[in-house]
Design a protein around this motif. Sequence first.
Motif, PDB file in Angstrom:
ATOM      1  N   TYR A 127     -25.719 161.224  45.906  1.00  0.00           N
ATOM      2  CA  TYR A 127     -25.927 160.434  44.592  1.00  0.00           C
ATOM      3  C   TYR A 127     -26.260 158.883  44.891  1.00  0.00           C
ATOM      4  CZ  TYR A 127     -26.895 158.715  39.958  1.00  0.00           C
ATOM      5  OH  TYR A 127     -27.405 158.012  38.677  1.00  0.00           O
ATOM      6  N   SER A 128     -25.287 158.364  45.556  1.00  0.00           N
ATOM      7  CA  SER A 128     -25.112 156.774  45.872  1.00  0.00           C
ATOM      8  C   SER A 128     -26.244 156.344  46.808  1.00  0.00           C
ATOM      9  CB  SER A 128     -23.998 156.486  46.409  1.00  0.00           C
ATOM     10  OG  SER A 128     -22.863 156.578  45.349  1.00  0.00           O
ATOM     11  N   GLU A 129     -26.679 157.338  47.807  1.00  0.00           N
ATOM     12  CA  GLU A 129     -27.453 157.384  48.703  1.00  0.00           C
ATOM     13  C   GLU A 129     -29.046 157.475  48.296  1.00  0.00           C
ATOM     14  OE1 GLU A 129     -29.373 159.413  52.860  1.00  0.00           O
ATOM     15  OE2 GLU A 129     -27.023 159.463  52.163  1.00  0.00           O
ATOM     16  N   PHE A 130     -29.253 158.230  47.250  1.00  0.00           N
ATOM     17  CA  PHE A 130     -30.510 158.487  46.628  1.00  0.00           C
ATOM     18  C   PHE A 130     -30.894 157.743  45.643  1.00  0.00           C
ATOM     19  CE2 PHE A 130     -30.443 162.028  49.718  1.00  0.00           C
ATOM     20  CZ  PHE A 130     -31.729 162.041  50.193  1.00  0.00           C
ATOM     21  N   ILE A 131     -30.078 157.334  44.960  1.00  0.00           N
ATOM     22  CA  ILE A 131     -30.031 156.554  43.589  1.00  0.00           C
ATOM     23  C   ILE A 131     -30.691 155.063  43.985  1.00  0.00           C
ATOM     24  CG2 ILE A 131     -27.866 155.342  43.410  1.00  0.00           C
ATOM     25  CD1 ILE A 131     -30.015 156.615  40.459  1.00  0.00           C
ATOM     26  N   ASP A 132     -30.357 154.703  45.044  1.00  0.00           N
ATOM     27  CA  ASP A 132     -30.808 153.360  45.641  1.00  0.00           C
ATOM     28  C   ASP A 132     -32.172 153.527  46.204  1.00  0.00           C
ATOM     29  OD1 ASP A 132     -28.409 151.965  45.259  1.00  0.00           O
ATOM     30  OD2 ASP A 132     -27.512 152.148  47.272  1.00  0.00           O
ATOM     31  N   ARG A 133     -32.711 154.766  46.489  1.00  0.00           N
ATOM     32  CA  ARG A 133     -34.005 154.874  47.014  1.00  0.00           C
ATOM     33  C   ARG A 133     -35.131 155.513  45.911  1.00  0.00           C
ATOM     34  NH1 ARG A 133     -34.462 156.888  53.231  1.00  0.00           N
ATOM     35  NH2 ARG A 133     -36.156 155.599  52.587  1.00  0.00           N
ATOM     36  N   GLU A 134     -34.604 155.317  44.580  1.00  0.00           N
ATOM     37  CA  GLU A 134     -35.365 155.722  43.762  1.00  0.00           C
ATOM     38  C   GLU A 134     -36.714 154.673  43.800  1.00  0.00           C
ATOM     39  OE1 GLU A 134     -34.331 157.523  39.330  1.00  0.00           O
ATOM     40  OE2 GLU A 134     -33.938 155.578  39.728  1.00  0.00           O
ATOM     41  N   GLU A 135     -37.956 155.128  43.722  1.00  0.00           N
ATOM     42  CA  GLU A 135     -39.282 154.413  43.636  1.00  0.00           C
ATOM     43  C   GLU A 135     -39.473 154.198  44.934  1.00  0.00           C
ATOM     44  OE1 GLU A 135     -39.299 151.308  41.003  1.00  0.00           O
ATOM     45  OE2 GLU A 135     -39.283 152.695  39.062  1.00  0.00           O
ATOM     46  N   ASP A 136     -39.251 154.968  46.208  1.00  0.00           N
ATOM     47  CA  ASP A 136     -39.259 154.687  47.495  1.00  0.00           C
ATOM     48  C   ASP A 136     -39.885 155.836  47.882  1.00  0.00           C
ATOM     49  OD1 ASP A 136     -39.409 153.296  49.992  1.00  0.00           O
ATOM     50  OD2 ASP A 136     -37.068 153.196  49.853  1.00  0.00           O
ATOM     51  N   ILE A 137     -40.169 155.764  49.251  1.00  0.00           N
ATOM     52  CA  ILE A 137     -40.989 156.649  49.983  1.00  0.00           C
ATOM     53  C   ILE A 137     -40.110 157.515  50.989  1.00  0.00           C
ATOM     54  CG2 ILE A 137     -42.330 155.571  51.330  1.00  0.00           C
ATOM     55  CD1 ILE A 137     -44.549 156.947  51.151  1.00  0.00           C
ATOM     56  N   MET A 138     -40.207 158.953  51.095  1.00  0.00           N
ATOM     57  CA  MET A 138     -39.676 159.514  52.126  1.00  0.00           C
ATOM     58  C   MET A 138     -40.476 160.597  52.594  1.00  0.00           C
ATOM     59  SD  MET A 138     -35.415 160.141  50.815  1.00  0.00           S
ATOM     60  CE  MET A 138     -34.907 160.387  52.608  1.00  0.00           C
ATOM     61  N   THR A 139     -39.945 160.996  53.964  1.00  0.00           N
ATOM     62  CA  THR A 139     -40.572 162.149  54.577  1.00  0.00           C
ATOM     63  C   THR A 139     -39.724 163.112  54.457  1.00  0.00           C
ATOM     64  OG1 THR A 139     -41.878 160.579  56.194  1.00  0.00           O
ATOM     65  CG2 THR A 139     -41.520 162.895  56.716  1.00  0.00           C
ATOM     66  N   GLY A 140     -40.475 164.329  54.185  1.00  0.00           N
ATOM     67  CA  GLY A 140     -39.692 165.651  53.639  1.00  0.00           C
ATOM     68  C   GLY A 140     -40.308 166.801  54.404  1.00  0.00           C
ATOM     69  N   PRO A 174     -44.378 176.497  54.100  1.00  0.00           N
ATOM     70  CA  PRO A 174     -43.070 176.124  54.728  1.00  0.00           C
ATOM     71  C   PRO A 174     -43.054 175.347  56.035  1.00  0.00           C
ATOM     72  CG  PRO A 174     -43.001 178.221  53.712  1.00  0.00           C
ATOM     73  CD  PRO A 174     -44.516 177.839  53.573  1.00  0.00           C
ATOM     74  N   HIS A 175     -42.129 174.341  56.154  1.00  0.00           N
ATOM     75  CA  HIS A 175     -42.340 173.705  57.541  1.00  0.00           C
ATOM     76  C   HIS A 175     -43.277 172.460  57.397  1.00  0.00           C
ATOM     77  CE1 HIS A 175     -39.420 176.729  58.270  1.00  0.00           C
ATOM     78  NE2 HIS A 175     -40.440 177.746  58.539  1.00  0.00           N
ATOM     79  N   ASP A 176     -44.268 172.606  56.458  1.00  0.00           N
ATOM     80  CA  ASP A 176     -44.949 171.297  56.429  1.00  0.00           C
ATOM     81  C   ASP A 176     -44.350 170.016  56.065  1.00  0.00           C
ATOM     82  OD1 ASP A 176     -47.401 172.886  56.640  1.00  0.00           O
ATOM     83  OD2 ASP A 176     -48.140 172.557  54.523  1.00  0.00           O
ATOM     84  N   ARG A 177     -44.471 168.911  57.056  1.00  0.00           N
ATOM     85  CA  ARG A 177     -44.060 167.667  56.922  1.00  0.00           C
ATOM     86  C   ARG A 177     -44.905 166.805  55.905  1.00  0.00           C
ATOM     87  NH1 ARG A 177     -40.108 165.189  59.957  1.00  0.00           N
ATOM     88  NH2 ARG A 177     -40.149 166.667  61.420  1.00  0.00           N
ATOM     89  N   ILE A 178     -44.402 166.366  54.973  1.00  0.00           N
ATOM     90  CA  ILE A 178     -45.166 165.435  53.714  1.00  0.00           C
ATOM     91  C   ILE A 178     -44.356 164.078  53.236  1.00  0.00           C
ATOM     92  CG2 ILE A 178     -46.471 167.392  53.186  1.00  0.00           C
ATOM     93  CD1 ILE A 178     -44.645 167.662  50.630  1.00  0.00           C
ATOM     94  N   LYS A 179     -44.954 163.119  52.847  1.00  0.00           N
ATOM     95  CA  LYS A 179     -44.481 162.160  52.526  1.00  0.00           C
ATOM     96  C   LYS A 179     -44.446 162.143  50.967  1.00  0.00           C
ATOM     97  CE  LYS A 179     -45.362 158.586  56.028  1.00  0.00           C
ATOM     98  NZ  LYS A 179     -45.679 159.221  57.053  1.00  0.00           N
ATOM     99  N   VAL A 180     -43.291 161.862  50.460  1.00  0.00           N
ATOM    100  CA  VAL A 180     -43.109 162.040  48.974  1.00  0.00           C
ATOM    101  C   VAL A 180     -42.650 160.706  48.240  1.00  0.00           C
ATOM    102  CG1 VAL A 180     -42.987 164.538  48.916  1.00  0.00           C
ATOM    103  CG2 VAL A 180     -40.831 163.136  49.169  1.00  0.00           C
ATOM    104  N   TYR A 181     -42.873 160.482  47.219  1.00  0.00           N
ATOM    105  CA  TYR A 181     -42.492 159.156  46.317  1.00  0.00           C
ATOM    106  C   TYR A 181     -41.114 159.802  45.550  1.00  0.00           C
ATOM    107  CZ  TYR A 181     -42.570 155.295  43.352  1.00  0.00           C
ATOM    108  OH  TYR A 181     -42.190 153.992  42.604  1.00  0.00           O
ATOM    109  N   ILE A 182     -39.984 159.176  45.396  1.00  0.00           N
ATOM    110  CA  ILE A 182     -38.951 159.574  44.583  1.00  0.00           C
ATOM    111  C   ILE A 182     -39.097 159.133  43.266  1.00  0.00           C
ATOM    112  CG2 ILE A 182     -36.420 159.323  44.427  1.00  0.00           C
ATOM    113  CD1 ILE A 182     -36.073 159.510  47.410  1.00  0.00           C
ATOM    114  N   THR A 183     -39.408 159.893  42.340  1.00  0.00           N
ATOM    115  CA  THR A 183     -39.554 159.268  40.922  1.00  0.00           C
ATOM    116  C   THR A 183     -38.506 159.322  40.146  1.00  0.00           C
ATOM    117  OG1 THR A 183     -40.100 161.628  40.196  1.00  0.00           O
ATOM    118  CG2 THR A 183     -41.823 160.374  40.708  1.00  0.00           C
TER     119      THR A 183
END
Length: 372
Positions: A127-140, A174-183
């Motif tokens: 939670y601590s790691e991802f709350i700081d990444r809110e409104e950021d972009i990640m590859t999933g 499944p297994h597709d690599r996509i960039k997502v925005y953490i809302t």
Amino acid sequence: MSSELLDALTILEKEKGISKEIIIEAIEAALISAYKRNFNQAQNVRVDLNRETGSIRVFARKDVVDEVYDQRLEISIEEAQGIHPEYMVGDVVEIEVTPKDFGRIAAQTAKQVVTQRVREAERGVIYSEFIDREEDIMTGIVQRLDNKFIYVSLGKIEALLPVNEQMPNESYKPHDRIKVYITKVEKTTKGPQIYVSRTHPGLLKRLFEIEVPEIYDGTVELKSVAREAGDRSKISVRTDDPDVDPVGSCVGPKGQRVQAIVNELKGEKIDIVNWSSDPVEFVANALSPSKVLDVIVNEEEKATTVIVPDYQLSLAIGKRGQNARLAAKLTGWKIDIKSETDARELGIYPRELEEEDDEPLFTEPETAESDE
């Protein structure tokens, strides 16, 4: 219970970052409950876990009184002084009451507490790691799909990509690599819950920050974004550096920078326009690629009337009103588009103060389109 437990707690402290003292306190509290539950004891007890040997002892705590009313909670002054002559009324006497088979119960209880605390700590770290990444972009990586969500692995945790946040021109496997925005990052009883988006305007903004060094370092400022995901977007940019072309920086050499973003968004068209503090100029730029003859501003209603050449009317409005709608979102101004003929009939063009010639007030705005 042996020193093996303490060794395990020391390792946990190093690897998981969970304080050894906090776990020991939790074990002691759980052992008190276990003692009362398993031995039907309602008395006030204290559990002592030796930090060096790992041995566990249970002590009954009794108040010293003149007259005993409840033997489970009280002890007479005579009996207390028989244990130690210095006891006085009001003191608390501790008497060891450790049951013979308490070790087995203690081991089970300790295991449950440690497992629970480790799970809670891991959730807290995530939670601590991802709350700081809110409104950021990640590859999933897409894990699986159902009717409501696409489940995207972000490494330590799965994020939810709701149906309404998915781009209409995309299909996922499944297994597709996509960039997502953490809302949104939420704390739930089952641990952190992360929601991501592919349609949020913030995704476009972050992609430009990644692709355009001038935006990342602050030389060029991305002022506003208007997006209809999967179809078309507009962004406005500005700079204080006279040697830098903000639109050209975003487009890149041979359009490489903007094309990389278009490819990531599966062909979404992107218009890049110059931002201006002057609503007349900004609205005219935002209606790109259409030419604009005049912009009449109504400050009170934050509305504009835009006059365009007759042959440019459909281009200015756009397919299903898209160009005008995106320009209005981008600028924050209401936009009413009129053809030159209609404007002349209404007597609003040309304006009396302007020279009566058919030359447009604006040259074609400096813009860039991702689809040439």
